[in-house]
Design an enzyme around this catalytic site. Structure first.
Site, PDB file in Angstrom:
ATOM      1  N   PRO A   9       0.792  -1.224   0.000  1.00 37.42           N
ATOM      2  CA  PRO A   9       0.000   0.000   0.000  1.00 37.42           C
ATOM      3  C   PRO A   9       0.826   1.276   0.000  1.00 37.42           C
ATOM      4  O   PRO A   9       1.862   1.356   0.664  1.00 37.42           O
ATOM      5  CB  PRO A   9      -0.819  -0.096   1.295  1.00 37.42           C
ATOM      6  CG  PRO A   9      -0.030  -1.005   2.165  1.00 37.42           C
ATOM      7  CD  PRO A   9       0.606  -1.991   1.239  1.00 37.42           C
ATOM      8  N   ASN A  10       0.331   2.241  -0.737  1.00 36.86           N
ATOM      9  CA  ASN A  10       0.898   3.594  -0.841  1.00 36.86           C
ATOM     10  C   ASN A  10       2.170   3.668  -1.680  1.00 36.86           C
ATOM     11  O   ASN A  10       2.670   4.752  -1.951  1.00 36.86           O
ATOM     12  CB  ASN A  10       1.153   4.214   0.549  1.00 36.86           C
ATOM     13  CG  ASN A  10      -0.114   4.308   1.379  1.00 36.86           C
ATOM     14  OD1 ASN A  10      -1.109   4.840   0.911  1.00 36.86           O
ATOM     15  ND2 ASN A  10      -0.097   3.765   2.585  1.00 36.86           N
ATOM     16  N   ARG A  17       5.244  10.654  -2.785  1.00 40.77           N
ATOM     17  CA  ARG A  17       4.960  10.353  -1.385  1.00 40.77           C
ATOM     18  C   ARG A  17       6.212  10.582  -0.537  1.00 40.77           C
ATOM     19  O   ARG A  17       7.201   9.853  -0.676  1.00 40.77           O
ATOM     20  CB  ARG A  17       4.561   8.885  -1.282  1.00 40.77           C
ATOM     21  CG  ARG A  17       4.382   8.413   0.132  1.00 40.77           C
ATOM     22  CD  ARG A  17       4.318   6.899   0.202  1.00 40.77           C
ATOM     23  NE  ARG A  17       4.123   6.489   1.582  1.00 40.77           N
ATOM     24  CZ  ARG A  17       4.324   5.271   2.039  1.00 40.77           C
ATOM     25  NH1 ARG A  17       4.724   4.312   1.218  1.00 40.77           N
ATOM     26  NH2 ARG A  17       4.144   4.988   3.298  1.00 40.77           N
ATOM     27  N   TYR A  22      11.252   8.422   0.951  1.00 42.36           N
ATOM     28  CA  TYR A  22      11.172   7.325  -0.019  1.00 42.36           C
ATOM     29  C   TYR A  22      11.838   7.620  -1.357  1.00 42.36           C
ATOM     30  O   TYR A  22      11.891   6.744  -2.225  1.00 42.36           O
ATOM     31  CB  TYR A  22       9.699   6.937  -0.228  1.00 42.36           C
ATOM     32  CG  TYR A  22       9.043   6.474   1.058  1.00 42.36           C
ATOM     33  CD1 TYR A  22       9.476   5.310   1.692  1.00 42.36           C
ATOM     34  CD2 TYR A  22       8.014   7.203   1.658  1.00 42.36           C
ATOM     35  CE1 TYR A  22       8.892   4.887   2.888  1.00 42.36           C
ATOM     36  CE2 TYR A  22       7.431   6.783   2.846  1.00 42.36           C
ATOM     37  CZ  TYR A  22       7.870   5.631   3.456  1.00 42.36           C
ATOM     38  OH  TYR A  22       7.306   5.215   4.626  1.00 42.36           O
ATOM     39  N   ASN A  73       7.924  -5.890  -0.823  1.00 43.77           N
ATOM     40  CA  ASN A  73       7.847  -4.723   0.048  1.00 43.77           C
ATOM     41  C   ASN A  73       6.377  -4.595   0.429  1.00 43.77           C
ATOM     42  O   ASN A  73       5.579  -4.025  -0.324  1.00 43.77           O
ATOM     43  CB  ASN A  73       8.350  -3.456  -0.638  1.00 43.77           C
ATOM     44  CG  ASN A  73       8.354  -2.257   0.316  1.00 43.77           C
ATOM     45  OD1 ASN A  73       7.793  -2.324   1.400  1.00 43.77           O
ATOM     46  ND2 ASN A  73       8.983  -1.171  -0.098  1.00 43.77           N
ATOM     47  N   ALA A  76       3.237  -0.871   4.868  1.00 41.88           N
ATOM     48  CA  ALA A  76       2.721  -0.855   6.248  1.00 41.88           C
ATOM     49  C   ALA A  76       2.210  -2.226   6.698  1.00 41.88           C
ATOM     50  O   ALA A  76       2.278  -2.556   7.889  1.00 41.88           O
ATOM     51  CB  ALA A  76       1.619   0.192   6.377  1.00 41.88           C
ATOM     52  N   GLU A  97      12.889  -9.687   1.438  1.00 46.68           N
ATOM     53  CA  GLU A  97      12.121  -8.540   1.954  1.00 46.68           C
ATOM     54  C   GLU A  97      12.896  -7.255   1.655  1.00 46.68           C
ATOM     55  O   GLU A  97      14.096  -7.175   1.932  1.00 46.68           O
ATOM     56  CB  GLU A  97      11.940  -8.693   3.468  1.00 46.68           C
ATOM     57  CG  GLU A  97      11.219  -7.529   4.115  1.00 46.68           C
ATOM     58  CD  GLU A  97      11.021  -7.720   5.627  1.00 46.68           C
ATOM     59  OE1 GLU A  97      11.406  -8.788   6.167  1.00 46.68           O
ATOM     60  OE2 GLU A  97      10.498  -6.787   6.260  1.00 46.68           O
ATOM     61  N   HIS A  99      12.761  -2.835   1.841  1.00 49.52           N
ATOM     62  CA  HIS A  99      12.153  -1.549   2.212  1.00 49.52           C
ATOM     63  C   HIS A  99      13.049  -0.442   1.700  1.00 49.52           C
ATOM     64  O   HIS A  99      14.278  -0.543   1.798  1.00 49.52           O
ATOM     65  CB  HIS A  99      12.005  -1.428   3.731  1.00 49.52           C
ATOM     66  CG  HIS A  99      11.148  -2.501   4.308  1.00 49.52           C
ATOM     67  ND1 HIS A  99       9.771  -2.466   4.224  1.00 49.52           N
ATOM     68  CD2 HIS A  99      11.469  -3.661   4.923  1.00 49.52           C
ATOM     69  CE1 HIS A  99       9.284  -3.560   4.778  1.00 49.52           C
ATOM     70  NE2 HIS A  99      10.290  -4.308   5.209  1.00 49.52           N
ATOM     71  N   ARG A 106      13.521   4.050  12.160  1.00 43.40           N
ATOM     72  CA  ARG A 106      12.546   5.145  12.176  1.00 43.40           C
ATOM     73  C   ARG A 106      11.899   5.266  13.550  1.00 43.40           C
ATOM     74  O   ARG A 106      11.882   4.298  14.314  1.00 43.40           O
ATOM     75  CB  ARG A 106      11.522   4.927  11.051  1.00 43.40           C
ATOM     76  CG  ARG A 106      12.228   5.115   9.688  1.00 43.40           C
ATOM     77  CD  ARG A 106      11.330   4.879   8.521  1.00 43.40           C
ATOM     78  NE  ARG A 106      10.216   5.810   8.489  1.00 43.40           N
ATOM     79  CZ  ARG A 106       9.279   5.771   7.547  1.00 43.40           C
ATOM     80  NH1 ARG A 106       9.338   4.867   6.573  1.00 43.40           N
ATOM     81  NH2 ARG A 106       8.299   6.635   7.567  1.00 43.40           N
TER      82      ARG A 106
HETATM   83  C1  DQA Z   1       8.312   0.904   3.687  1.00 51.37           C
HETATM   84  C2  DQA Z   1       8.448   1.143   5.205  1.00 51.37           C
HETATM   85  C3  DQA Z   1       7.132   0.956   5.909  1.00 51.37           C
HETATM   86  O1  DQA Z   1       7.284   1.189   7.306  1.00 51.37           O
HETATM   87  C4  DQA Z   1       6.097   1.923   5.379  1.00 51.37           C
HETATM   88  O2  DQA Z   1       4.846   1.675   5.977  1.00 51.37           O
HETATM   89  C5  DQA Z   1       6.004   1.912   3.894  1.00 51.37           C
HETATM   90  C6  DQA Z   1       7.210   1.771   3.100  1.00 51.37           C
HETATM   91  C7  DQA Z   1       9.609   1.231   2.933  1.00 51.37           C
HETATM   92  O3  DQA Z   1       9.735   0.800   1.804  1.00 51.37           O
HETATM   93  O4  DQA Z   1      10.475   1.939   3.470  1.00 51.37           O
HETATM   94  O5  DQA Z   1       4.929   2.129   3.334  1.00 51.37           O
HETATM   95  O6  DQA Z   1       8.004  -0.457   3.472  1.00 51.37           O
END
Ligand code: DQA
Length: 142
Positions: A9-10, A17, A22, A73, A76, A97, A99, A106
């Site tokens: 998501p997002n 964003r 990011y 990825n 959240a 995995e 990110h 963080r």
């Molecule tokens: C994320 C890190 C997560 O905590 C966050 O909710 C994201 C992006 C990253 O790629 O840094 O949406 O997965």
């Protein structure tokens, strides 16, 4: 070898964003980069993004059935989705995995746990989009 890069998501709003966290690469640019990086190391890469948890679950279930390696990825959902934990448990090929940021560095406590990590052969975090290149290299190495 076929590899799925699955973004949660997002992540469709990458580039717009919170670029200070990011980066400025868009989701479409990231997808193109992944396909190219994959080709460089002999992988056929397909990149998908969804804001719908059930859709990600369906993709993970299909990857389990086909023994397709996955770069994930889960954004959240990483931090609380037991459904994604259960789906990752079923995978039959390696899972990496990724990110963009490093959630463990963080300030928000909720980012410090991952339901994906127990099933990942490697966790790559904090390297921005380059993390995806590294993840594909891990899968290409086998
Ligand atoms: C994320 C890190 C997560 O905590 C966050 O909710 C994201 C992006 C990253 O790629 O840094 O949406 O997965």
């Amino acid at each position: 070898m076929r590899v799925l890069v699955l973004n949660g998501p997002n992540l469709g709003r990458l580039g717009r964003r919170q670029p200070e966290i990011y980066g400025t690469t868009t989701s479409a640019e990231l997808a193109e980069l992944c396909v190219g990086w994959g080709r460089d190391v002999g992988l056929e890469v397909e990149v998908r993004q969804t804001n719908h948890e059930g859709e990600l679950l369906d993709w993970l279930n299909a990857a389990a059935d086909d023994a397709t390696p996955v770069v994930l990825n889960a954004a959240a959902w990483t931090h609380y989705s037991w459904a994604i934990y259960d789906a990752c448990a079923q995978l039959t090929a390696p899972l990496v995995e990724v990110h963009l940021s490093d959630p463990r560095q963080r300030p928000e406590e909720f980012r410090h746990t991952s339901v994906v990590t127990p099933y990942a052969v490697e966790v790559i975090a904090g390297l921005g989009v380059d993390g995806y290149r590294r993840a594909l290299e891990v899968l290409a190495r086998g």
